[in-house]
Structure formats: structure tokens, C-alpha cells
Design an enzyme around this catalytic site. Structure first.
Site, PDB file in Angstrom:
ATOM      1  N   LYS B 142       0.815  -1.220   0.000  1.00  0.00           N
ATOM      2  CA  LYS B 142       0.000   0.000   0.000  1.00  0.00           C
ATOM      3  C   LYS B 142       0.844   1.263   0.000  1.00  0.00           C
ATOM      4  O   LYS B 142       0.511   2.265  -0.626  1.00  0.00           O
ATOM      5  CB  LYS B 142      -0.921  -0.010   1.218  1.00  0.00           C
ATOM      6  N   GLU B 226      -3.797   6.261   7.403  1.00  0.00           N
ATOM      7  CA  GLU B 226      -4.123   7.391   6.544  1.00  0.00           C
ATOM      8  C   GLU B 226      -5.383   8.093   7.032  1.00  0.00           C
ATOM      9  O   GLU B 226      -6.139   7.545   7.834  1.00  0.00           O
ATOM     10  CB  GLU B 226      -4.261   6.963   5.087  1.00  0.00           C
ATOM     11  N   ASN B 265     -15.791  -2.765   5.756  1.00  0.00           N
ATOM     12  CA  ASN B 265     -14.899  -2.607   4.626  1.00  0.00           C
ATOM     13  C   ASN B 265     -14.868  -3.778   3.663  1.00  0.00           C
ATOM     14  O   ASN B 265     -13.947  -3.915   2.875  1.00  0.00           O
ATOM     15  CB  ASN B 265     -13.473  -2.289   5.093  1.00  0.00           C
ATOM     16  N   GLU B 305      -8.586   1.547  -7.311  1.00  0.00           N
ATOM     17  CA  GLU B 305      -9.689   1.920  -6.437  1.00  0.00           C
ATOM     18  C   GLU B 305      -9.536   3.369  -5.994  1.00  0.00           C
ATOM     19  O   GLU B 305      -8.444   3.796  -5.613  1.00  0.00           O
ATOM     20  CB  GLU B 305      -9.714   1.021  -5.191  1.00  0.00           C
ATOM     21  N   GLU B 318      -5.991   2.231  -3.691  1.00  0.00           N
ATOM     22  CA  GLU B 318      -5.007   1.184  -3.925  1.00  0.00           C
ATOM     23  C   GLU B 318      -5.244   0.617  -5.310  1.00  0.00           C
ATOM     24  O   GLU B 318      -6.266   0.892  -5.933  1.00  0.00           O
ATOM     25  CB  GLU B 318      -5.132   0.067  -2.885  1.00  0.00           C
ATOM     26  N   ASN B 320      -5.466  -3.021  -7.324  1.00  0.00           N
ATOM     27  CA  ASN B 320      -5.510  -4.468  -7.217  1.00  0.00           C
ATOM     28  C   ASN B 320      -5.013  -5.065  -8.513  1.00  0.00           C
ATOM     29  O   ASN B 320      -5.568  -4.819  -9.576  1.00  0.00           O
ATOM     30  CB  ASN B 320      -6.930  -4.931  -6.922  1.00  0.00           C
ATOM     31  N   PHE B 378     -24.222  -6.918  10.711  1.00  0.00           N
ATOM     32  CA  PHE B 378     -24.395  -6.955   9.254  1.00  0.00           C
ATOM     33  C   PHE B 378     -23.793  -8.201   8.611  1.00  0.00           C
ATOM     34  O   PHE B 378     -23.601  -8.262   7.408  1.00  0.00           O
ATOM     35  CB  PHE B 378     -23.836  -5.697   8.574  1.00  0.00           C
TER      36      PHE B 378
END
Lengths: 531, 697
Positions: B142, B226, B265, B305, B318, B320, B378
């Protein structure tokens, strides 16, 4: 309350003898019938009914009404009264005494039943109480219909002494004579102690209600005085004890309502008598299709456990399986399901519990179930994955030979259609026992994962090659030779090796084929099962 | 053409053939297969489940033989660590040489972003169907990727430019950047090892948990920090580039996917295109993404992304360097088969497509069907065996990417995804409507699944209006998901159908096909008085059967239901008051406990005769387990650590143990302050849902 009523009746009688009037007499009799009926419906009176409810129990009459189709119960002997005149009993009489008897419909089918009334003398068994029960049992035998007993009784009517004991014996005799002729079911919904326990013990199925029912020969007080053990009623003879430890009861239900509704459902699996075929219900679940889920149930690793109930649920209609003794001797599964609508009895080894081995308890559990099915024309489906009999001194000393023989005897004796599926292991003598071809299994299948061998590879090679250096090499050879269904298939000991997904429709097809099966054992008074 | 390979020590052949369930991948094709183009003879797919099936499907269509590898963890409870299997590079390399495969497709996860693996393949002369070692190394990290992005002129999020050493430093840096901050695994992706911290305590906890998760998921516990952007949308750009694309300008972006509906996430619902992007932003994002790739010398498929704020400012998140889970939505709207492009590129072919060839045609929505309980946070993993499983493929414009069949077991060892349900339409509304219909007909039995949540989101106003962000779930369901909220009419419909199921069961129980006939009173009933119980509320109900219809009186309302209910079928296509209505009959029992699913949610209904209902009220309640005195496992999984022992006094909210399932770590806390009476588990134990882990005095 009832004493004052009786005094009133007495006055009327005086009246009748004085001025004779037929019209008045008729009216009075009518009135008296009405009054007695009303009293009979009240059992031991409102406060006893309240006490019964307080214990979380329904009354005998409420139970009967919930068990039967609405309005179908026909009562017998509502007017009988006990005959005891000792200890002041002559002054305490309740129409119908301490049991309600009769017949009713359960999902439109006839069943005879008795329901002991704890509100009347604690449901104790008087001679007339016994006679009422015997009457409906006799009639049930005549017409060929099940008898259901709802037990809630403190025991013998002590005031009657030996009369009461004689009553028990009369019932026991009928239990025995009816055995194998009509299904007999006991639902223990309160205490059932002393000699009384032997009637449920001789019926085909004994169910209990959690927390409110007890079965024991001698209660906690006697136990304390004789053996000095401290034990509660629940520990000694509660539903948990009998459904997990003693194997006396076949299933427990949460409460009276649960028990009676489930009992209605259970009756739907059974024929009315041994002259009736296993019932066939409308089947909405397609019988003629593959069940892909069956293909992946057996783990790749041959030592790994799986749940045989998954196999059961996937072959019966609508995953509807009524398991008998689900919490006792869990290494064998027995119970009722339907296949293409027809009731079948299922016997399966359960690899999830003790590797599915046969031991004393599972042999006895299986044997009794097989014999019930055979007696009542219910085809047997046997699902086999058995590593053998459980070894050990405890098993040997307690007679695994004698008890294991029961299961062998039961399968061999059974003349109903017998279909067997070997899902995985079938080692040792247990191969013979589990409805094998040699015991007149009609159709025997093996899944591709099946192995039939005298014993496990390790054990076998350690005997065959005792003392030789690389035994493990031979072990692999043994696995290669016997670790597959071929040895049995080439000898015709299994009729076919089938894909698991086809099992359901193949069995359904076979059951249809075997519906005309006729097989009779040699004429005899009766066999001598190793008891 | 699919070859299943048996590998020693932990691998074996697939017992059943892999099959892709969908009949097509998209409605149209922009770049059809060219049978004359040179291609690999055989490729190995170093993955499992749905993505393996997905890749095999395209490979088959291209005429390429495939090799699939499977791990014992699929069936064996003894094989605890999935790392020992699919992630095991040596075994895969062995399989490649054994089977003579010329190329390896890694799918996503596992070895897909493992530079060492790609290096080993290169050494062995095997093509990797993915980008270069350099690209993976650069983008896989990252921190490094952010530097590279900045250098390529891509907008980035303010943050700390380095590896966080420990929790103290994490707190300090977090303060410098300003809360809220995002703590995440340097090596990670897919939401694993990510935590949001709003204060110092969060930062401290977050660092510890994120680094543990990072270590167990990626074998790399490095953590970065971040700035966390509020109200962000997650919008990503799909790219495809050929080898040497930087030189030949042969690099295109396949427009965007919006993946804002996330929980913890992890993505739940994705769509393409995004309702939020205008042409200008789309072009700017696409061009930045392309310039990053060109700078990297990137080839194969990849995704950049971005987080997009409410002003349509976008920040690089980032990149992928693999095929992504949600790639099907892009395939639907562009007509480009991404696997096809990846295989072609790996073989050395240039792209035949130009940027101007890439359309946005129609709308596609992907709903991720997970084996998890949506009522718990969830979605907490659920395990079990799928005894009944029917995908709604009879509905047009539905694609199901799944790698499971009826009978499959969902274990605690892998991600709990059952299927990617992708639905397509000319408009977003059409795609939503198709998704709803598909979910209503989706039959899953044996595991708890998240269809209730998916189905509810698809009808929720904010979602329908396109008003979404990555905070969507916590904003729309602030108290957690509670199941479908029913209108009075909905409720009555469910009760009416339950009543009819009861009546049908009752009628059936009277009919025996082979019994002596009784003349007296043998008729099945045609009138019932019953009591229905839903959410603890009782409703008296009368049913009359008349001319093949049930007249159900619920309260003051009379509802007519056609008698076409099949008790053995999982789906009830009821006709209620003349209108069609889909429900699912999940289960029934002879006591009267029914489960009926309607609009995605399972409802538990108790149906009793009036008499039984009256009697049941007289029955004593069974005592319930006091949950304040115990800590129960919220899901099946493995105990990672236990942080208390008998005799300890723990405070309310204090962690007592950590349970890990499907690579998610769940910290379990005491519900009340108290003294620990007993600890029933130890690290490494496997536990089931609702198992008692710790007991308090």
C-alpha cells in the site's frame, strides 16, 4: 361438595317411594343423568383441576380433547364408580372414577385411549379403573386399532389393596396379548410408579413430558430408606433420565401440548393393526429424482465422522423423520420416515457417535425397533457404516454377545421388505448383523465409498502377518483389496454399487416392487429371541 | 476438458465435476473469441470455488484445457490452516509440472498477488495470467503503491508515509493526521486487516487487531495509517492492458464500478456504472488510472480503487493487480470478458479493443450472497451444509457465479461467499427489479445467509435513489439490521399463507391412500379456527376451504389464497386476492412452528388450533440461559486467544477472547462486570455458534 349432592339424591328417593309418578320419575332420571355427566366432566372438582393446571399439566379430559379430532371422542363408562367401601371410600365417589376411556379419531383414523385423571384420587388405579382400561383394550383388539394410554397416576388405589393389584395384572396381560397385534403407545404425563410402570414398559412406545413426568419402581423416599441414596424424582425417573440413560422412554416432549400434537403426528406413521399395511400418504416430494446433496456427504477421509442423519433427511420425503430414542445409544439411529408417501422404518449406524459401533445399548435399541416394524408391516431401510462391535471388558462382561444377538435375531427374523445401503464401512461380524443379504435382505446396495472386510486393515494385517517386519506394506495391500465395494459386489452380497444421489429413487422404486413380497417364517409357537 | 488433479500430501482430485451455473457471462460481447488466435493448450487454476469455475468457463469456451486443484480443507476438519493448502506454493508448482500446464491463473486472493510465486513461475518458464512481478510488488504494498501513484500524478489521500512500528506510534501519527484515521495492513486488500479509529483507544486496539489479522491473512503484519474520509464513495476503475502497453499505448479503462455498499470494509453490493460519476469525472479517473499503469509498465487486468467525496474529488486508494470478485458487473456493461483478455494478454497478444470501443450499455448489479447471519453486525459467518440450493437462473438477465452445489459444506476455513448474483437491465431500475425477483426465488437451506439484508437494501429509498456511501449500512441501519419491516398488509399476507400451509398440512394428514375406509366421520376438515403468532403477537384466524380456494379471515380482513401450495416445494408462488406473491416455505413441523420467508426475511410463525393455543398458555415457561453471565461464540470459528482466566475480575466491555472465522477476528467482550467463573475454551479450539466460551459468577 359431592357429599351434599348425595344427600339431596337420597331425599328424592324418599319422595319417589311416597308418591309414585312415572313422568316425574323419567324427568328425575334424566336430571340425574345430566347431573352425573356434569360431575364426571368435572373430575375431582374445580380446585383439583386448578392444582393440576398449576403444576403445568392439562387435565385428563383436556388431553383427550387435544389428542382427538374436534368432537370425535366417544367416552365409555362415564358412570362407573369404584366399589371400595373401606376407609370411608364409600362416601367418596366420582362418576367415571379416576380414568377417562373411549375412542376417538386422530386425523380421521380410529384410536382407543385412556387418560388417567390425577384430580380423582390422584389418578390411582382402582379395580374399576383397571376394568375400564381393559374394556377399551379388548375392543381395540377386536376391531384392530391402536391403544393410547395417557398416564398420570399416583399408583395403586391403596384402599382397595389386592383388588387394585389384580387390576394391574389384568392390564399387563392385555398389553402382552395386544403386543404385535395393535400399536400400543404410552405417554407419561405425570407420575407413574411402582407396578404401574410395567404397562408402559410393555407397550411399543413410551413417551414422556419433560419436567412433569416420572417413571420409577420405587420413589426417592424408598430409595433413601433402603440404599441411603439421596435422589430427586427428576434424577431418579424424569424424562431426561429415561431418554438418555435408561432407555426406558423413547422420546420426551416439552410440555403436554407439544406431546399431544406430536403424538397425533406420530400416529400418522403407523398402521392401525398388524392386519393393515404400512400407511401411504399423499407424497408431494418428487420421489423419482436424484438428490445431489447425497454425493458429498461421505468425507474423503475414511476415518472422518459424518452425520448419518444427513443421509436420512435426504432420502425421506420432505426431510420429515420421526426419530425414536434420539438421545439414547446415539451410535444407532432408528425412526420413521416416509418414502414416496409410504411409512418406512429406518435403522442407521451413526458414525458421529462412538464411530457408529454396535454396543449393548444400540443393539437392544435397534432390535426392538426392527421387531416393531416387522410386526406392523413397515419396510426396513438400513443404512450401514459400522466399524464393528465395541470391544472391552465392560461390554463383554455385560453380555454384548447376548445383546448383540438380539439385533441379529431381529433382522434375520423380519419378513417385511428389507433394503440395505452400505454407505461406508462394514467390518467384522457387524457386517452380518446389519440386514445383510445373508439375513434375507431383499435389496442390498453399496455406495462407491463402501468397504466390506472382516476387520480394519490394521487389525487384520497385524494378525495375518504377525511378527513379519513391514506389516504396513501388507496393510496397504489389505486396504487395496478390501477398501472398496468390489469384494462384496463380485460375490453378489450387494446387488449393485449405486451413486449416492440415486439412493432415494432407487429405494422408492424397490419399495413399490416389494409391496407384494410374501415371506413367512416356519410355523412355530414363537421363536426364542436371546433376551 | 476440465482435468482434476490429484496431488500428494493434502491435495486430491475434485470429487464432483466443477460446473458453472450460468449459461452466459453477459448479454453481448464486444470482443468475441477468435478461434484462429494462438492460445495456451492447458492452464492451471490455482484457486477454488466460484472464481475457479468462472475461469474454467472462459477457458473452455476458448478451447483451453484446465487443471483445477482442490484442498482437503473443503471437507476435512482436521486440516486447520488453509495456508497449508491453496496458499502452498510448492504444491501448486508441483501440480503445474505434473500436469504440463503452460500457464497459471491465480484467481483472486491466495497466490494472486504473491510476487514470489510469479517469480517461481517465470523461472520454470510458465506464464502467469496476471501482471509482472514488479507491478505486483509495487502495487501489492500500500505504501509503495501510494508513492508510485503520487509520482504518476494520481490524487492521493493525506496520510503517514511509512510503516507504523507499534501501537504508541500508531496513536501519535493518528493524532498528527487527525482523527478519524484508517489503520490498515500494508500488504492487505479486500477489507481484511482494516480498522477505523476515532480516538486513541481505537487506534491502540485497531493497531493490534489489524496487525494480527494482517499476519494471519497475508503473513505480513506491517501496518499503515491514513486520513479517513467521511461520506466517501468507493468507486473503482477496471483496466486491461497488454504487454508493452506502455509503449504501444494499448491500455484501456473499462469504466467504473461503484462498491460503496460495504460492511466492515467488505463489499456487499456492487454496480456498474455508478450513479454518481459524470462523464468528466469518469474520464479523469480513467485517465489517471491508465497513466499509473503506463508508468508501472503494467499489463493484464487490474483495478484502481478510488474514494470519491461528495464534491466528486477522488483519491487513489489502492491498485488491485488481479481479477476482482466484482468483475462481472463490468463484463455486463462493456461486453468484455475479462478472463479472456487476461489469458490473451498472458499469451502475448495485443488488445484488439480501443478505448472508444468500450461502451456503457445497461446496468448491472452484483449482490454477494454470503453464508452469514446479517442480524449480527451486518454479517457474521455461519456454517453448515447446503441441503437445498437452487439458483434463480430461470429468470432472464441473471448470472450466478458460484462454486458450490447442493450438499456443499460451508466451512470456517474460507470466505463465506456462496454466490455472486449478478443481474442486468437496460436501466438501474430494471437491474434492481431483477435482483429483487432473483433473491425472492433464491433457495438456500442449511446455512444462515444474508439475503434478508440484500433484499432489503435493494428496496431501501437511499439505495434506490443512488444516495449511498461506504457508511451506508451504519447510517441506514443505525441499530443494526433487524429484518424486513412489514406493513400491515404484508403481515396479513404472511399470516394468511401460514394459515393455508397449516390447512394444507391438516388436510393431507387425513388422507391415506391404502387404508380401510371408515364411513363415520372420516372426512378431512374444510374449516379451521386457529391462532397465529408472529413477533409474539397473536392473531385469531378462521379458514374456510371453498372451490379450491382458502378464504382466510385475519382480523377484519378476508384474504383469498388459491390452494396451489405444495408442501414439499421450497417456493410458494401464492395467489393472494388474485395477485401473485412469492414466499418461501423454509420449514414446518408437527407442533406448528413454521418458517416462511417473505421479501427476503425469514419469519417464525407459530400456528396452533384455537384449543391448542389456549392450552399452551397454561404450560409453564422453560427457564432461559442468562446471557449476561456468559460469553457465547457469535459464530462458528476457532479460538484465537483467551485473555482471561478463572478468578479474574473483568470489566464490562473488556475483551475476554478472540474468535476467528473465515479470517475475520472477532473480539468478544464481557457483557457485564464480574468475576470469571470458568473458561471453557483455549486457543486453537474450534467452537460452534452459541457455544459458551466464558462463564461469570
Amino acid at each position: 361438595m359431592h357429599r351434599s349432592l348425595r344427600t339431596k339424591h337420597f331425599r328424592w328417593n324418599v319422595c319417589i317411594s311416597g308418591v309414585y309418578s312415572t313422568a316425574a320419575h323419567t324427568l328425575r332420571v334424566k336430571q340425574q343423568i345430566k347431573e352425573n355427566r356434569k360431575r364426571a366432566l368435572l373430575g375431582g372438582g374445580q380446585h383439583r383441576i386448578d392444582a393440576q393446571h398449576k403444576k403445568g399439566k392439562l387435565t385428563a379430559r383436556e388431553r383427550v380433547h387435544l389428542l382427538c379430532d374436534p368432537g370425535s371422542f366417544v367416552e365409555y363408562d362415564m358412570f362407573v364408580e369404584h366399589t371400595c367401601s373401606d376407609f370411608g371410600m364409600e362416601k367418596q365417589k366420582f362418576p367415571g372414577d379416576s380414568v377417562i376411556t373411549g375412542h376417538g379419531l386422530i386425523n380421521g383414523r380410529i384410536a382407543y385411549m385412556f387418560s388417567q385423571d390425577f384430580t380423582v384420587f390422584g389418578g390411582s388405579l382402582s379395580s374399576i379403573h383397571a376394568k375400564k382400561i381393559c374394556k377399551i383394550m379388548d375392543q381395540a383388539m377386536l376391531v384392530g386399532a391402536p391403544v393410547i394410554g395417557l398416564n398420570d397416576s399416583g399408583g395403586a388405589r391403596i384402599q382397595e389393596g389386592v383388588e387394585s393389584l389384580a387390576g394391574y395384572a389384568d392390564i399387563f396381560l392385555r398389553n402382552v396379548l395386544a403386543s404385535g397385534v395393535i400399536p400400543q403407545i404410552s405417554l407419561i404425563m405425570g407420575p407413574c410408579a411402582g407396578g404401574a410402570v410395567y404397562s408402559p414398559a410393555m407397550t411399543d412406545f413410551t413417551f414422556m413430558v419433560e419436567d412433569t413426568s416420572y417413571l420409577f419402581i420405587t420413589g426417592p423416599d424408598v430409595v433413601k430408606s433402603v440404599t441411603n441414596e439421596n435422589v430427586t424424582q427428576e434424577e431418579l425417573g424424569g424424562a431426561k433420565t429415561h431418554t438418555t440413560m435408561s432407555g426406558v422412554a423413547h422420546k420426551a416432549f416439552h410440555n403436554d401440548v407439544d406431546a399431544l400434537l406430536q403424538l397425533r403426528n406420530f400416529l400418522g406413521f403407523l398402521p392401525l393393526s398388524n392386519n393393515d399395511p404400512a400407511p401411504i400418504r399423499i407424497c408431494e416430494d418428487p420421489w423419482d429424482q436424484d438428490v445431489p446433496a447425497l454425493d458429498t456427504l461421505i468425507p474423503q477421509e475414511t476415518t472422518e465422522a459424518y452425520d448419518m442423519l444427513d443421509v436420512v433427511y435426504n432420502i425421506v420425503d420432505e426431510r420429515d423423520f420421526f426419530e425414536i430414542m434420539p438421545n439414547y445409544a446415539k451410535n444407532i439411529i432408528v425412526g420413521f420416515g416416509r418414502m414416496n408417501g409410504r411409512t418406512v422404518g429406518i435403522v442407521g449406524n451413526q458414525p458421529k457417535s462412538a464411530a457408529g459401533c454396535l454396543d449393548i445399548n444400540s443393539s437392544v435399541k435397534g432390535a426392538r425397533f426392527v421387531r416393531f416394524c416387522d410386526a406392523f408391516n413397515i419396510p426396513l431401510i438400513t443404512l450401514v457404516d459400522v466399524p464393528g462391535f465395541l470391544p472391552g471388558t465392560s461390554q463383554e462382561h455385560n453380555g454384548i454377545i447376548r445383546h448383540g444377538a438380539k439385533l441379529l435375531y431381529a433382522f434375520a427374523e423380519a419378513t417385511v421388505p428389507k433394503i440395505t445401503v452400505i454407505t461406508r464401512k462394514e467390518d467384522h461380524e457387524s457386517y452380518d448383523v446389519m440386514s445383510s443379504k445373508h439375513l434375507r435382505g431383499d435389496i442390498n446396495y453399496a455406495w462407491p465409498t463402501a468397504e466390506v472386510a472382516v476387520m480394519g486393515a490394521k487389525g487384520a494385517t497385524s494378525i495375518l502377518f504377525k511378527g513379519k517386519p513391514d506389516v504396513s506394506k501388507y496393510e496397504a495391500e489389505y486396504v487395496e483389496k478390501f477398501g472398496n465395494p468390489f469384494p462384496a459386489a463380485v460375490r453378489g452380497f450387494v446387488d449393485d454399487i449405486i451413486e449416492p444421489r440415486t439412493t432415494r429413487w432407487r429405494i422408492c422404486q424397490d419399495l413399490d416392487l416389494l409391496k407384494t413380497k410374501t415371506l413367512k417364517n416356519p410355523a412355530k409357537k414363537h421363536g426364542n429371541i436371546p433376551l | 476438458m476440465c482435468i482434476n488433479v490429484m496431488l500428494q500430501n493434502g491435495y486430491h482430485g475434485i470429487y464432483r465435476a466443477i460446473s458453472t451455473s450460468s449459461s452466459y457471462f453477459a448479454v453481448f460481447r464486444t470482443d468475441p473469441f477468435d478461434p484462429n488466435e494462438s492460445r495456451f493448450d492447458k492452464i492451471l487454476i490455482a484457486n477454488r470455488g466460484e472464481i475457479a469455475c468462472r475461469i474454467i468457463k472462459t477457458a473452455k469456451e476458448m478451447g483451453i484445457k484446465t487443471v483445477a486443484v482442490y484442498s482437503m480443507a473443503d471437507s476435512s476438519a482436521d486440516q486447520l490452516q488453509p495456508e497449508n493448502h491453496i496458499l502452498n506454493m510448492e504444491r501448486i508448482l508441483e501440480a503445474v509440472s505434473q500436469t504440463g500446464a503452460q500457464a497459471v491463473h491465480p484467481g483472486y486472493g491466495f497466490l494472486s498477488e504473491n510476487a514470489a510465486f510469479v517469480g517461481r513461475l517465470e523461472e520454470a518458464g510458465i506464464s502467469f495470467i496476471g501482471p509482472s512481478v514488479e507491478a505486483i510488488t509495487g502495487m501489492g504494498d500500500k505504501l509503495e503503491s501510494k508513492r508510485l501513484a503520487q509520482a504518476a500524478g494520481v490524487n492521493t489521500i493525506p496520510g503517514f508515509d511509512g510503516i507504523v512500528k507499534d501501537a504508541d506510534q500508531c496513536v501519535k501519527i493518528a493524532k498528527d493526521i487527525g482523527y478519524p484515521v484508517m489503520i490498515k495492513a500494508s500488504a492487505g486488500g479486500g477489507g481484511k486487516g482494516m480498522r477505523i479509529a476515532k480516538n486513541d483507544d481505537d487506534a491502540r486496539d485497531g493497531f493490534r487487531l489489524a496487525s494480527q489479522e494482517a499476519a494471519s491473512s497475508f503473513g505480513d503484519d506491517r501496518i499503515i495509517l491514513e486520513k479517513f474520509i467521511d461520506k466517501p464513495r468507493h468507486i473503482e476503475i477496471q483496466l486491461t492492458l497488454c504487454k508493452g502497453g506502455d509503449k504501444h499505448g494499448n491500455a484501456i479503462y473499462l469504466n467504473e464500478r461503484e462498491c460503496s455498499i460495504q460492511r466492515r470494509n467488505q463489499k456487499v453490493i456492487e454496480e456498474a456504472p455508478s450513479v454518481f460519476l459524470d462523464e468528466k469525472t469518469r474520464k479523469a479517473m480513467g485517465e489517471q488510472a491508465v497513466s499509473l499503469c503506463k508508468r508501472l509498465g503494467y499489463y493484464s487486468a487490474g483495478t484502481v480503487e478510488f474514494l470519491v467525496d461528495s464534491q466528486r474529488n477522488f483519491y487513489f486508494l489502492e491498485m488491485n493487480t488481479r481479477l476482482q470478485v466484482e468483475h462481472p458487473v463490468t463484463e455486463f456493461i462493456t461486453g468484455v470478458d475479462l478472463v479472456h483478455q487476461m489469458i490473451r494478454v498472458a499469451k502475448g497478444h495485443p488488445l484488439r479493443l480501443k478505448q472508444q470501443d468500450i461502451p456503457i450499455k445497461g446496468w448491472a448489479i452484483e449482490s454477494r450472497v454470503y453464508s452469514e447471519d446479517p442480524y449480527k453486525n451486518f454479517g457474521l459467518p455461519s456454517i453448515g451444509k447446503l441441503y437445498k440450493y437452487i439458483e434463480p437462473l430461470h429468470i432472464p438477465n441473471v448470472r450466478c457465479d458460484s462454486g458450490i452445489d447442493e450438499g456443499s459444506e460451508i466451512s470456517i476455513y474460507y470466505d463465506p461467499m456462496i454466490c455472486k448474483l449478478v443481474c442486468y437491465g437496460n436501466t438501474r431500475k430494471e437491474a434492481i427489479d431483477t435482483s429483487i425477483k432473483a433473491l425472492d426465488f433464491y433457495v438456500i437451506r442449511g446455512v444462515t445467509h444474508n439475503i434478508p439484508l440484500l433484499r432489503d437494501i435493494l428496496t431501501e429509498k437511499n439505495f434506490v435513489d443512488g444516495n449511498i456511501s461506504t457508511n451506508y449500512l451504519s447510517e441506514v441501519y443505525p441499530d443494526g439490521f433487524k429484518g424486513r419491516q412489514l406493513t400491515k398488509t404484508d403481515k396479513n399476507y404472511i399470516l394468511a399463507v401460514a394459515a393455508c400451509v397449516y390447512a394444507r398440512r391438516d388436510i393431507r394428514s387425513y388422507i391415506f391412500l391404502n387404508e380401510r375406509v371408515s364411513t363415520a366421520k372420516h372426512k378431512e376438515p374444510s374449516h379451521w379456527k386457529i391462532v397465529l403468532q408472529l413477533f409474539g403477537e397473536e392473531q385469531l384466524c378462521e379458514i374456510n376451504k371453498l372451490n379450491g380456494k382458502f378464504q382466510v379471515q385475519v382480523g377484519t380482513e378476508t384474504i383469498t389464497v388459491e390452494d396451489n401450495i405444495n408442501l414439499a416445494k421450497p417456493i410458494i408462488e401464492a395467489t393472494i386476492n388474485g395477485d401473485p406473491c412469492v414466499m418461501q416455505l423454509v420449514s414446518t413441523d408437527s407442533f406448528g412452528k413454521f418458517q416462511i420467508s417473505y421479501q427476503g426475511t425469514n419469519f417464525h410463525i407459530l400456528v396452533l388450533s384455537e384449543l391448542a393455543s389456549r392450552f399452551l398458555k397454561m404450560m409453564p415457561e422453560k427457564p432461559k440461559l442468562d446471557v449476561s453471565k456468559v460469553v457465547l461464540s457469535p459464530m462458528p470459528g476457532m479460538v484465537k486467544s483467551v485473555t482471561c482466566k478463572p478468578g479474574d475480575t473483568v470489566a464490562e466491555g473488556q475483551e475476554v477472547c478472540v474468535v476467528e472465522a473465515m479470517k475475520m477476528q472477532n473480539s468478544l467482550a464481557a457483557l457485564a462486570t464480574g468475576k470469571v467463573k470458568a473458561v471453557h475454551v483455549k486457543a486453537g479450539d474450534t467452537v460452534g455458534e452459541d457455544d459458551v466460551l466464558v462463564e461469570f459468577e
